[in-house]
Design an enzyme around this catalytic site. Structure first.
Site, PDB file in Angstrom:
ATOM      1  N   LYS A  76       0.834  -1.203   0.000  1.00 26.62           N
ATOM      2  CA  LYS A  76       0.000   0.000   0.000  1.00 26.62           C
ATOM      3  C   LYS A  76       0.874   1.262   0.000  1.00 26.62           C
ATOM      4  O   LYS A  76       2.104   1.171   0.145  1.00 26.62           O
ATOM      5  CB  LYS A  76      -0.922  -0.033   1.211  1.00 26.62           C
ATOM      6  CG  LYS A  76      -1.892  -1.232   1.219  1.00 26.62           C
ATOM      7  CD  LYS A  76      -2.742  -1.252   2.479  1.00 26.62           C
ATOM      8  CE  LYS A  76      -3.782  -2.359   2.480  1.00 26.62           C
ATOM      9  NZ  LYS A  76      -4.591  -2.365   3.716  1.00 26.62           N
ATOM     10  N   TYR A 114     -12.203  -2.802  -2.926  1.00 29.42           N
ATOM     11  CA  TYR A 114     -12.708  -2.854  -1.547  1.00 29.42           C
ATOM     12  C   TYR A 114     -14.240  -2.840  -1.469  1.00 29.42           C
ATOM     13  O   TYR A 114     -14.785  -2.417  -0.453  1.00 29.42           O
ATOM     14  CB  TYR A 114     -12.114  -1.711  -0.730  1.00 29.42           C
ATOM     15  CG  TYR A 114     -10.705  -1.988  -0.235  1.00 29.42           C
ATOM     16  CD1 TYR A 114     -10.421  -3.106   0.565  1.00 29.42           C
ATOM     17  CD2 TYR A 114      -9.651  -1.131  -0.549  1.00 29.42           C
ATOM     18  CE1 TYR A 114      -9.143  -3.360   1.028  1.00 29.42           C
ATOM     19  CE2 TYR A 114      -8.354  -1.382  -0.086  1.00 29.42           C
ATOM     20  CZ  TYR A 114      -8.119  -2.496   0.705  1.00 29.42           C
ATOM     21  OH  TYR A 114      -6.854  -2.748   1.171  1.00 29.42           O
ATOM     22  N   PHE A 120     -15.170   3.308   7.617  1.00 25.84           N
ATOM     23  CA  PHE A 120     -13.782   3.629   7.245  1.00 25.84           C
ATOM     24  C   PHE A 120     -13.544   3.628   5.734  1.00 25.84           C
ATOM     25  O   PHE A 120     -12.439   3.881   5.277  1.00 25.84           O
ATOM     26  CB  PHE A 120     -12.802   2.664   7.941  1.00 25.84           C
ATOM     27  CG  PHE A 120     -13.015   1.203   7.616  1.00 25.84           C
ATOM     28  CD1 PHE A 120     -12.488   0.637   6.453  1.00 25.84           C
ATOM     29  CD2 PHE A 120     -13.737   0.389   8.482  1.00 25.84           C
ATOM     30  CE1 PHE A 120     -12.680  -0.712   6.152  1.00 25.84           C
ATOM     31  CE2 PHE A 120     -13.935  -0.970   8.184  1.00 25.84           C
ATOM     32  CZ  PHE A 120     -13.404  -1.511   7.023  1.00 25.84           C
ATOM     33  N   ARG A 174      -1.319 -14.584   3.970  1.00 29.52           N
ATOM     34  CA  ARG A 174      -2.127 -13.936   5.020  1.00 29.52           C
ATOM     35  C   ARG A 174      -1.428 -14.067   6.374  1.00 29.52           C
ATOM     36  O   ARG A 174      -1.431 -13.139   7.175  1.00 29.52           O
ATOM     37  CB  ARG A 174      -3.530 -14.563   5.095  1.00 29.52           C
ATOM     38  CG  ARG A 174      -4.425 -14.245   3.922  1.00 29.52           C
ATOM     39  CD  ARG A 174      -4.986 -12.862   3.940  1.00 29.52           C
ATOM     40  NE  ARG A 174      -5.981 -12.636   4.981  1.00 29.52           N
ATOM     41  CZ  ARG A 174      -6.720 -11.524   5.083  1.00 29.52           C
ATOM     42  NH1 ARG A 174      -6.575 -10.541   4.197  1.00 29.52           N
ATOM     43  NH2 ARG A 174      -7.587 -11.386   6.054  1.00 29.52           N
ATOM     44  N   ARG A 196       3.009  -6.862   9.120  1.00 32.64           N
ATOM     45  CA  ARG A 196       2.331  -5.810   9.877  1.00 32.64           C
ATOM     46  C   ARG A 196       2.840  -5.752  11.318  1.00 32.64           C
ATOM     47  O   ARG A 196       2.984  -4.669  11.895  1.00 32.64           O
ATOM     48  CB  ARG A 196       0.814  -6.027   9.843  1.00 32.64           C
ATOM     49  CG  ARG A 196       0.194  -5.676   8.490  1.00 32.64           C
ATOM     50  CD  ARG A 196      -1.251  -6.136   8.441  1.00 32.64           C
ATOM     51  NE  ARG A 196      -1.940  -5.723   7.221  1.00 32.64           N
ATOM     52  CZ  ARG A 196      -3.108  -6.229   6.843  1.00 32.64           C
ATOM     53  NH1 ARG A 196      -3.710  -7.158   7.572  1.00 32.64           N
ATOM     54  NH2 ARG A 196      -3.682  -5.804   5.738  1.00 32.64           N
ATOM     55  N   ASN A 216      -1.797   0.099   7.048  1.00 30.53           N
ATOM     56  CA  ASN A 216      -1.153  -1.107   7.574  1.00 30.53           C
ATOM     57  C   ASN A 216      -0.297  -1.824   6.528  1.00 30.53           C
ATOM     58  O   ASN A 216      -0.159  -3.027   6.519  1.00 30.53           O
ATOM     59  CB  ASN A 216      -2.194  -2.037   8.208  1.00 30.53           C
ATOM     60  CG  ASN A 216      -3.277  -2.430   7.216  1.00 30.53           C
ATOM     61  OD1 ASN A 216      -3.159  -2.160   6.027  1.00 30.53           O
ATOM     62  ND2 ASN A 216      -4.308  -3.092   7.685  1.00 30.53           N
ATOM     63  N   HIS A 250      -1.662  -5.491   1.556  1.00 28.92           N
ATOM     64  CA  HIS A 250      -2.897  -6.253   1.362  1.00 28.92           C
ATOM     65  C   HIS A 250      -2.555  -7.629   0.797  1.00 28.92           C
ATOM     66  O   HIS A 250      -1.665  -7.744  -0.050  1.00 28.92           O
ATOM     67  CB  HIS A 250      -3.809  -5.528   0.364  1.00 28.92           C
ATOM     68  CG  HIS A 250      -4.911  -6.406  -0.162  1.00 28.92           C
ATOM     69  ND1 HIS A 250      -6.099  -6.567   0.507  1.00 28.92           N
ATOM     70  CD2 HIS A 250      -4.981  -7.208  -1.270  1.00 28.92           C
ATOM     71  CE1 HIS A 250      -6.863  -7.424  -0.170  1.00 28.92           C
ATOM     72  NE2 HIS A 250      -6.208  -7.818  -1.245  1.00 28.92           N
ATOM     73  N   GLU A 308      -9.437 -10.425  -7.582  1.00 27.50           N
ATOM     74  CA  GLU A 308      -8.527  -9.288  -7.453  1.00 27.50           C
ATOM     75  C   GLU A 308      -7.438  -9.301  -8.527  1.00 27.50           C
ATOM     76  O   GLU A 308      -7.078  -8.250  -9.064  1.00 27.50           O
ATOM     77  CB  GLU A 308      -7.927  -9.275  -6.034  1.00 27.50           C
ATOM     78  CG  GLU A 308      -9.008  -8.970  -4.998  1.00 27.50           C
ATOM     79  CD  GLU A 308      -8.582  -9.178  -3.544  1.00 27.50           C
ATOM     80  OE1 GLU A 308      -7.393  -9.478  -3.279  1.00 27.50           O
ATOM     81  OE2 GLU A 308      -9.455  -9.046  -2.655  1.00 27.50           O
TER      82      GLU A 308
HETATM   83  O1  CDP Z   1      -6.657  -6.105   5.000  1.00 24.06           O
HETATM   84  P1  CDP Z   1      -7.414  -7.184   5.752  1.00 24.06           P
HETATM   85  O2  CDP Z   1      -8.086  -8.166   4.832  1.00 24.06           O
HETATM   86  O3  CDP Z   1      -6.538  -7.823   6.783  1.00 24.06           O
HETATM   87  O4  CDP Z   1      -8.570  -6.443   6.581  1.00 24.06           O
HETATM   88  P2  CDP Z   1     -10.068  -6.020   6.160  1.00 24.06           P
HETATM   89  O5  CDP Z   1     -10.926  -6.199   7.354  1.00 24.06           O
HETATM   90  O6  CDP Z   1     -10.493  -6.685   4.888  1.00 24.06           O
HETATM   91  O7  CDP Z   1      -9.946  -4.459   5.907  1.00 24.06           O
HETATM   92  C1  CDP Z   1      -9.386  -3.963   4.733  1.00 24.06           C
HETATM   93  C2  CDP Z   1      -8.532  -2.758   5.054  1.00 24.06           C
HETATM   94  O8  CDP Z   1      -9.390  -1.717   5.543  1.00 24.06           O
HETATM   95  C3  CDP Z   1      -7.539  -2.966   6.215  1.00 24.06           C
HETATM   96  O9  CDP Z   1      -6.352  -3.604   5.790  1.00 24.06           O
HETATM   97  C4  CDP Z   1      -7.307  -1.545   6.660  1.00 24.06           C
HETATM   98  O10 CDP Z   1      -6.407  -0.864   5.782  1.00 24.06           O
HETATM   99  C5  CDP Z   1      -8.697  -0.921   6.498  1.00 24.06           C
HETATM  100  N1  CDP Z   1      -9.480  -0.904   7.752  1.00 24.06           N
HETATM  101  C6  CDP Z   1      -9.650   0.297   8.441  1.00 24.06           C
HETATM  102  O11 CDP Z   1      -9.146   1.319   8.014  1.00 24.06           O
HETATM  103  N2  CDP Z   1     -10.381   0.332   9.603  1.00 24.06           N
HETATM  104  C7  CDP Z   1     -10.969  -0.781  10.083  1.00 24.06           C
HETATM  105  N3  CDP Z   1     -11.692  -0.715  11.208  1.00 24.06           N
HETATM  106  C8  CDP Z   1     -10.819  -2.005   9.400  1.00 24.06           C
HETATM  107  C9  CDP Z   1     -10.073  -2.038   8.237  1.00 24.06           C
HETATM  108 MG    MG Z   2      -9.768  -8.111   3.629  1.00 19.95          MG
END
Ligand code: CDP
Ligand code: MG
Length: 132
Positions: A9, A49, A57, A85, A102, A112, A115, A126
């Site tokens: 990212k 997304y 968010f 992952r 991370r 973070n 992805h 994707e």
């Molecule tokens: O990236 P990952 O699949 O681990 O997490 P996700 O739950 O699919 O969320 C996607 C991305 O959204 C996260 O990697 C964060 O960058 C962002 N996010 C956020 O800004 N605030 C949250 N409460 C949850 C996710």
């Molecule tokens: Mg995700």
């Protein structure tokens, strides 16, 4: 061979972590079969997304991903989706274990660093979205 989609990212690129992250992927034995460093469009990132469209968010997340270049990659290897992952770690920097990407480098829940697709179906969707 299984494939997944990995994206460094904007904060990961800005902080100079491309080499570190690619090094970890290669040392694990995975192959980077496609890579593209570019600034993605809002449309592409909103589509990527889409599952989070209704989350509070979402807007902040999209603005962060489109603010500069990201490194989009196709990564290939045995059980690469699940293993990447694990190597990436929890999205919450407080919960991400040391030794994960991370866990070692992230300090923000939104910003973070990286992805990785969460399933084989997501990886297919994707990869098609980012590389065609
Ligand atoms: O990236 P990952 O699949 O681990 O997490 P996700 O739950 O699919 O969320 C996607 C991305 O959204 C996260 O990697 C964060 O960058 C962002 N996010 C956020 O800004 N605030 C949250 N409460 C949850 C996710
Ligand atoms: Mg995700």
């Amino acid at each position: 061979m299984e494939k997944t989609f990995v994206m460094i990212k904007t904060d990961g690129v800005e902080r100079g972590l491309i080499g570190e992250i690619i090094g970890r992927i290669e040392k694990k034995g995975f192959k980077i079969t496609k890579a593209k460093l570019f600034q993605p469009s809002r449309e592409l990132v909103e589509n990527h997304y889409i599952e989070h469209k209704e989350k509070p968010f979402f807007q902040e997340l999209v603005e962060y991903i489109i603010k500069g270049p990201v490194m989009a990659m196709e990564v290939e290897g045995e059980t690469v989706v699940e293993t990447m992952r694990i190597m990436i770690g929890d999205k919450d920097p407080k919960k991400a274990q040391p030794g994960t990407i991370r866990g070692d480098f992230a300090y923000s829940l939104t910003q973070n660093i990286i992805h990785g697709s969460d399933s084989i179906e997501s990886a297919e969707r994707e990869l098609k979205l980012w590389f065609s």
